[in-house]
Write a protein that holds these residues in place. Structure first.
Motif, PDB file in Angstrom:
ATOM      1  N   MET A   1     -22.252  -8.581  35.789  1.00 60.59           N
ATOM      2  CA  MET A   1     -23.299  -9.417  36.363  1.00 60.59           C
ATOM      3  C   MET A   1     -22.910 -10.883  36.203  1.00 60.59           C
ATOM      4  O   MET A   1     -22.528 -11.307  35.111  1.00 60.59           O
ATOM      5  CB  MET A   1     -24.644  -9.142  35.665  1.00 60.59           C
ATOM      6  N   ASN A   2     -22.988 -11.646  37.277  1.00 62.58           N
ATOM      7  CA  ASN A   2     -22.664 -13.066  37.241  1.00 62.58           C
ATOM      8  C   ASN A   2     -23.914 -13.865  36.886  1.00 62.58           C
ATOM      9  O   ASN A   2     -24.896 -13.858  37.636  1.00 62.58           O
ATOM     10  CB  ASN A   2     -22.123 -13.532  38.595  1.00 62.58           C
ATOM     11  N   ILE A   3     -23.856 -14.550  35.747  1.00 63.99           N
ATOM     12  CA  ILE A   3     -25.013 -15.277  35.226  1.00 63.99           C
ATOM     13  C   ILE A   3     -24.726 -16.780  35.284  1.00 63.99           C
ATOM     14  O   ILE A   3     -23.690 -17.244  34.802  1.00 63.99           O
ATOM     15  CB  ILE A   3     -25.318 -14.893  33.771  1.00 63.99           C
ATOM     16  N   LEU A   4     -25.659 -17.529  35.853  1.00 66.55           N
ATOM     17  CA  LEU A   4     -25.617 -18.988  35.799  1.00 66.55           C
ATOM     18  C   LEU A   4     -26.505 -19.429  34.638  1.00 66.55           C
ATOM     19  O   LEU A   4     -27.699 -19.112  34.614  1.00 66.55           O
ATOM     20  CB  LEU A   4     -26.115 -19.589  37.111  1.00 66.55           C
ATOM     21  N   VAL A   5     -25.924 -20.107  33.673  1.00 67.03           N
ATOM     22  CA  VAL A   5     -26.662 -20.595  32.507  1.00 67.03           C
ATOM     23  C   VAL A   5     -26.922 -22.085  32.683  1.00 67.03           C
ATOM     24  O   VAL A   5     -25.990 -22.857  32.952  1.00 67.03           O
ATOM     25  CB  VAL A   5     -25.864 -20.349  31.212  1.00 67.03           C
ATOM     26  N   LEU A   6     -28.183 -22.497  32.526  1.00 64.87           N
ATOM     27  CA  LEU A   6     -28.568 -23.890  32.721  1.00 64.87           C
ATOM     28  C   LEU A   6     -29.270 -24.445  31.480  1.00 64.87           C
ATOM     29  O   LEU A   6     -30.116 -23.774  30.879  1.00 64.87           O
ATOM     30  CB  LEU A   6     -29.506 -24.036  33.923  1.00 64.87           C
ATOM     31  N   ASN A   7     -28.905 -25.677  31.137  1.00 64.29           N
ATOM     32  CA  ASN A   7     -29.558 -26.411  30.058  1.00 64.29           C
ATOM     33  C   ASN A   7     -29.942 -27.763  30.643  1.00 64.29           C
ATOM     34  O   ASN A   7     -29.088 -28.630  30.851  1.00 64.29           O
ATOM     35  CB  ASN A   7     -28.602 -26.564  28.872  1.00 64.29           C
ATOM     36  N   VAL A   8     -31.225 -27.942  30.927  1.00 62.32           N
ATOM     37  CA  VAL A   8     -31.698 -29.085  31.702  1.00 62.32           C
ATOM     38  C   VAL A   8     -32.298 -30.151  30.790  1.00 62.32           C
ATOM     39  O   VAL A   8     -33.144 -29.853  29.940  1.00 62.32           O
ATOM     40  CB  VAL A   8     -32.752 -28.629  32.736  1.00 62.32           C
ATOM     41  N   GLY A   9     -31.854 -31.399  30.967  1.00 61.63           N
ATOM     42  CA  GLY A   9     -32.430 -32.539  30.265  1.00 61.63           C
ATOM     43  C   GLY A   9     -33.125 -33.467  31.232  1.00 61.63           C
ATOM     44  O   GLY A   9     -33.330 -33.127  32.405  1.00 61.63           O
ATOM     45  N   SER A  10     -33.460 -34.652  30.770  1.00 59.28           N
ATOM     46  CA  SER A  10     -34.207 -35.585  31.609  1.00 59.28           C
ATOM     47  C   SER A  10     -33.394 -36.036  32.805  1.00 59.28           C
ATOM     48  O   SER A  10     -33.923 -36.157  33.919  1.00 59.28           O
ATOM     49  CB  SER A  10     -34.642 -36.802  30.786  1.00 59.28           C
ATOM     50  N   ALA A  11     -32.115 -36.303  32.621  1.00 57.90           N
ATOM     51  CA  ALA A  11     -31.250 -36.724  33.723  1.00 57.90           C
ATOM     52  C   ALA A  11     -29.895 -36.047  33.646  1.00 57.90           C
ATOM     53  O   ALA A  11     -28.913 -36.532  34.185  1.00 57.90           O
ATOM     54  CB  ALA A  11     -31.071 -38.234  33.709  1.00 57.90           C
ATOM     55  N   THR A  12     -29.854 -34.896  32.953  1.00 55.81           N
ATOM     56  CA  THR A  12     -28.606 -34.163  32.798  1.00 55.81           C
ATOM     57  C   THR A  12     -28.816 -32.692  33.114  1.00 55.81           C
ATOM     58  O   THR A  12     -29.924 -32.160  32.973  1.00 55.81           O
ATOM     59  CB  THR A  12     -28.059 -34.283  31.371  1.00 55.81           C
ATOM     60  N   LEU A  13     -27.733 -32.050  33.500  1.00 53.53           N
ATOM     61  CA  LEU A  13     -27.748 -30.613  33.755  1.00 53.53           C
ATOM     62  C   LEU A  13     -26.434 -30.041  33.234  1.00 53.53           C
ATOM     63  O   LEU A  13     -25.368 -30.281  33.803  1.00 53.53           O
ATOM     64  CB  LEU A  13     -27.888 -30.332  35.250  1.00 53.53           C
ATOM     65  N   LYS A  14     -26.497 -29.335  32.117  1.00 56.47           N
ATOM     66  CA  LYS A  14     -25.323 -28.639  31.598  1.00 56.47           C
ATOM     67  C   LYS A  14     -25.336 -27.215  32.145  1.00 56.47           C
ATOM     68  O   LYS A  14     -26.400 -26.595  32.228  1.00 56.47           O
ATOM     69  CB  LYS A  14     -25.333 -28.632  30.068  1.00 56.47           C
ATOM     70  N   PHE A  15     -24.176 -26.692  32.477  1.00 50.75           N
ATOM     71  CA  PHE A  15     -24.142 -25.379  33.122  1.00 50.75           C
ATOM     72  C   PHE A  15     -22.909 -24.604  32.707  1.00 50.75           C
ATOM     73  O   PHE A  15     -21.916 -25.154  32.241  1.00 50.75           O
ATOM     74  CB  PHE A  15     -24.173 -25.535  34.645  1.00 50.75           C
ATOM     75  N   GLN A  16     -23.005 -23.294  32.888  1.00 49.04           N
ATOM     76  CA  GLN A  16     -21.872 -22.402  32.705  1.00 49.04           C
ATOM     77  C   GLN A  16     -22.095 -21.160  33.564  1.00 49.04           C
ATOM     78  O   GLN A  16     -23.241 -20.709  33.723  1.00 49.04           O
ATOM     79  CB  GLN A  16     -21.701 -22.010  31.236  1.00 49.04           C
ATOM     80  N   VAL A  17     -21.030 -20.637  34.120  1.00 48.19           N
ATOM     81  CA  VAL A  17     -21.086 -19.388  34.870  1.00 48.19           C
ATOM     82  C   VAL A  17     -20.339 -18.335  34.058  1.00 48.19           C
ATOM     83  O   VAL A  17     -19.162 -18.520  33.732  1.00 48.19           O
ATOM     84  CB  VAL A  17     -20.465 -19.524  36.270  1.00 48.19           C
ATOM     85  N   VAL A  18     -21.032 -17.250  33.727  1.00 50.50           N
ATOM     86  CA  VAL A  18     -20.471 -16.218  32.861  1.00 50.50           C
ATOM     87  C   VAL A  18     -20.640 -14.865  33.534  1.00 50.50           C
ATOM     88  O   VAL A  18     -21.735 -14.521  33.995  1.00 50.50           O
ATOM     89  CB  VAL A  18     -21.172 -16.188  31.483  1.00 50.50           C
ATOM     90  N   ALA A  19     -19.553 -14.098  33.584  1.00 51.23           N
ATOM     91  CA  ALA A  19     -19.638 -12.701  34.007  1.00 51.23           C
ATOM     92  C   ALA A  19     -19.709 -11.853  32.750  1.00 51.23           C
ATOM     93  O   ALA A  19     -18.815 -11.924  31.901  1.00 51.23           O
ATOM     94  CB  ALA A  19     -18.432 -12.307  34.854  1.00 51.23           C
ATOM     95  N   THR A  20     -20.773 -11.095  32.595  1.00 48.66           N
ATOM     96  CA  THR A  20     -20.975 -10.350  31.357  1.00 48.66           C
ATOM     97  C   THR A  20     -21.697  -9.043  31.625  1.00 48.66           C
ATOM     98  O   THR A  20     -22.422  -8.895  32.608  1.00 48.66           O
ATOM     99  CB  THR A  20     -21.777 -11.192  30.347  1.00 48.66           C
ATOM    100  N   ASP A  21     -21.489  -8.100  30.713  1.00 43.70           N
ATOM    101  CA  ASP A  21     -22.276  -6.868  30.742  1.00 43.70           C
ATOM    102  C   ASP A  21     -23.264  -6.856  29.588  1.00 43.70           C
ATOM    103  O   ASP A  21     -23.786  -5.815  29.213  1.00 43.70           O
ATOM    104  CB  ASP A  21     -21.366  -5.632  30.685  1.00 43.70           C
ATOM    105  N   GLY A  22     -23.476  -8.046  29.001  1.00 40.93           N
ATOM    106  CA  GLY A  22     -24.461  -8.173  27.938  1.00 40.93           C
ATOM    107  C   GLY A  22     -23.917  -7.948  26.561  1.00 40.93           C
ATOM    108  O   GLY A  22     -24.552  -8.259  25.566  1.00 40.93           O
ATOM    109  N   GLU A  23     -22.715  -7.430  26.452  1.00 38.38           N
ATOM    110  CA  GLU A  23     -22.148  -7.202  25.125  1.00 38.38           C
ATOM    111  C   GLU A  23     -20.696  -7.626  25.085  1.00 38.38           C
ATOM    112  O   GLU A  23     -20.312  -8.524  24.381  1.00 38.38           O
ATOM    113  CB  GLU A  23     -22.270  -5.719  24.732  1.00 38.38           C
ATOM    114  N   ARG A  24     -19.852  -6.999  25.916  1.00 39.18           N
ATOM    115  CA  ARG A  24     -18.454  -7.379  25.892  1.00 39.18           C
ATOM    116  C   ARG A  24     -17.757  -6.953  27.177  1.00 39.18           C
ATOM    117  O   ARG A  24     -18.173  -6.009  27.851  1.00 39.18           O
ATOM    118  CB  ARG A  24     -17.735  -6.750  24.692  1.00 39.18           C
TER     119      ARG A  24
END
Length: 414
Positions: A1-24
């Motif tokens: 599963m392709n997951i987009l991870v977002l960490n949103v601040g006031s004027a920032t957006l940190k992101f990562q795209v991770v392919a995972t099955d939830g464990e390994r």
């Protein structure tokens, strides 16, 4: 599963795209396809992209708001230029959001729906600098990807819901807790949980075999006592201001100082609180910077007295919390360092561990010096009864795994 991870601040957006099955994937190696951040949203934004091959690219784009930033990001992720292999928005299967405060309501990661959105909004008064931005990120993602793409909220406070009552209740009139939920919540929970999980994996231990003190040391800092895989105490409290000395936060102070400083300096209480959050800590003591690397350079090369003092206080406070949590845990097998300072400053790690031979901790200087730039490992001697480790935190990976589990209906770790 392709997951987009977002960490949103006031004027920032940190992101990562991770392919995972939830464990390994392929022996505990999830596929990290892309990561980066967008800064200065609302004008000419600066975008830093780190590709899976290790290359980094910086560019600019005019992004008027968070919706525009998320739209730009999704378009880039699904372009050939990104190198992710994703070619359409439908290839993003789910989105995981870091949400700072879940109050007493959210004790684990949850699928976002209207009820959850209302719950996050209800906790805005507990995290007015963070939760509103987290909500904007969720709304922007809904508009960019549609309501058919599931979103998951992963709460920074959730890991600390295992604190016993005697650890989270303040010694103030108890009705204040009942009426206003004034209590210690703790933060950095996603990081501490990530560190504890990875420590168990690399040492081959089960949850019930682990008693450790984790130190997340960056611009924000916190300590956590972990027994059997769960948090039993942590240094941050009702807000992230409590606890260790941080980059710009004071950490623990006498509460009577707020009124005293306000009277002496002609400030309102909210101005004093802002001072304690943004003008104190390493910055306030040194008068120079909140960056530990620069302070070490000033102390080592120029023998700057206030830089040395800031470092001394920072390390002393961390060591004092380690002692407190060793007592709370009834002893521990390891102290585990993480965060930007914890992972990359052998000098600070050594300073924090000074004088802890009484607890059975003896530092191997050569091993300590080698643990930088994302390396994990032990830097205590073989004969130590209390060990010291560096275990880089990976909050984004944990968020991605939680997102997979929630969306797929797989039970979350206990």
């Amino acid at each position: 599963m392709n997951i987009l991870v977002l960490n949103v601040g006031s004027a920032t957006l940190k992101f990562q795209v991770v392919a995972t099955d939830g464990e390994r994937i392929a022996g505990d190696q999830d596929a990290k396809l892309l990561r980066g951040q967008i800064e200065r949203i609302g004008g000419e934004s600066v975008i830093t992209i780190r590709h899976a091959d290790g290359s980094t690219r910086t560019r600019t784009a005019s992004l008027r708001d968070m919706r525009a930033a998320v739209d730009w990001l999704v378009d880039h992720i699904t372009s050939p230029e990104s190198g992710t292999g994703l070619t359409a928005r439908a290839d993003i299967h789910a989105v995981g959001h870091r949400v700072v405060h879940g109050g007493e309501q959210f004790r684990s990661s949850v699928l976002v729906d209207d009820t959850v959105l209302q719950g996050i909004e209800d906790n805005v008064e507990l995290a007015p600098l963070h939760n509103p931005h987290n909500l904007r990120g969720i709304e922007a993602t809904r508009k960019a990807l549609g309501t058919g793409v599931p979103q998951v909220a992963v709460f920074d406070t959730a890991f600390h819901h295992t604190l016993p009552e005697h650890a989270y209740i303040y010694a103030i009139p108890y009705p204040l807790y009942r009426r206003h939920r004034i209590r210690r919540y703790g933060f950095h929970g996603t990081s501490h949980r990530s560190i504890a999980y990875r420590f168990r994996k690399i040492t081959g231990r089960e949850r019930g075999e682990v008693r450790i003190v984790t130190l997340h040391l960056g611009n924000g800092c916190s300590a956590c006592g972990i027994r059997d895989g769960v948090s039993i105490d942590t240094s941050m409290g009702f807000t992230p201001l409590e606890g260790l000395v941080m980059g710009t936060r004071s950490g623990d102070i006498d509460a009577a100082l707020l009124d005293y400083i306000a009277a002496k300096e002609g400030l309102s209480l909210s101005q004093v609180e802002a001072m304690l959050n943004s003008q104190s800590g390493l910055l306030g003591i040194s008068g120079l910077t909140n960056d530990m690397r620069d302070l070490l350079a000033e102390a080592n090369e120029l023998n700057d007295r206030r830089a040395r003092l800031a470092i001394d206080i920072f390390c002393y406070r961390a060591r004092k919390y380690i002692g407190a949590y060793l007592a709370a845990l009834g002893g521990a097998e390891a102290i585990v360092f993480a965060g930007g300072v914890g992972e990359n400053s052998p000098q600070i790690r050594a300073r924090i561990c000074e004088g802890m031979e009484w607890a059975g901790l003896h530092v191997d200087g050569t091993a300590n010096a080698a643990l930088v730039d994302g390396r994990e490992g032990r830097f205590s001697t073989d004969g130590s009864s209390l060990h010291a480790w560096v275990v880089p935190t990976d909050e984004e990976l944990l968020i991605a795994r939680d997102t997979y589990r929630v969306v797929s209906g797989v039970p979350l770790p206990g």
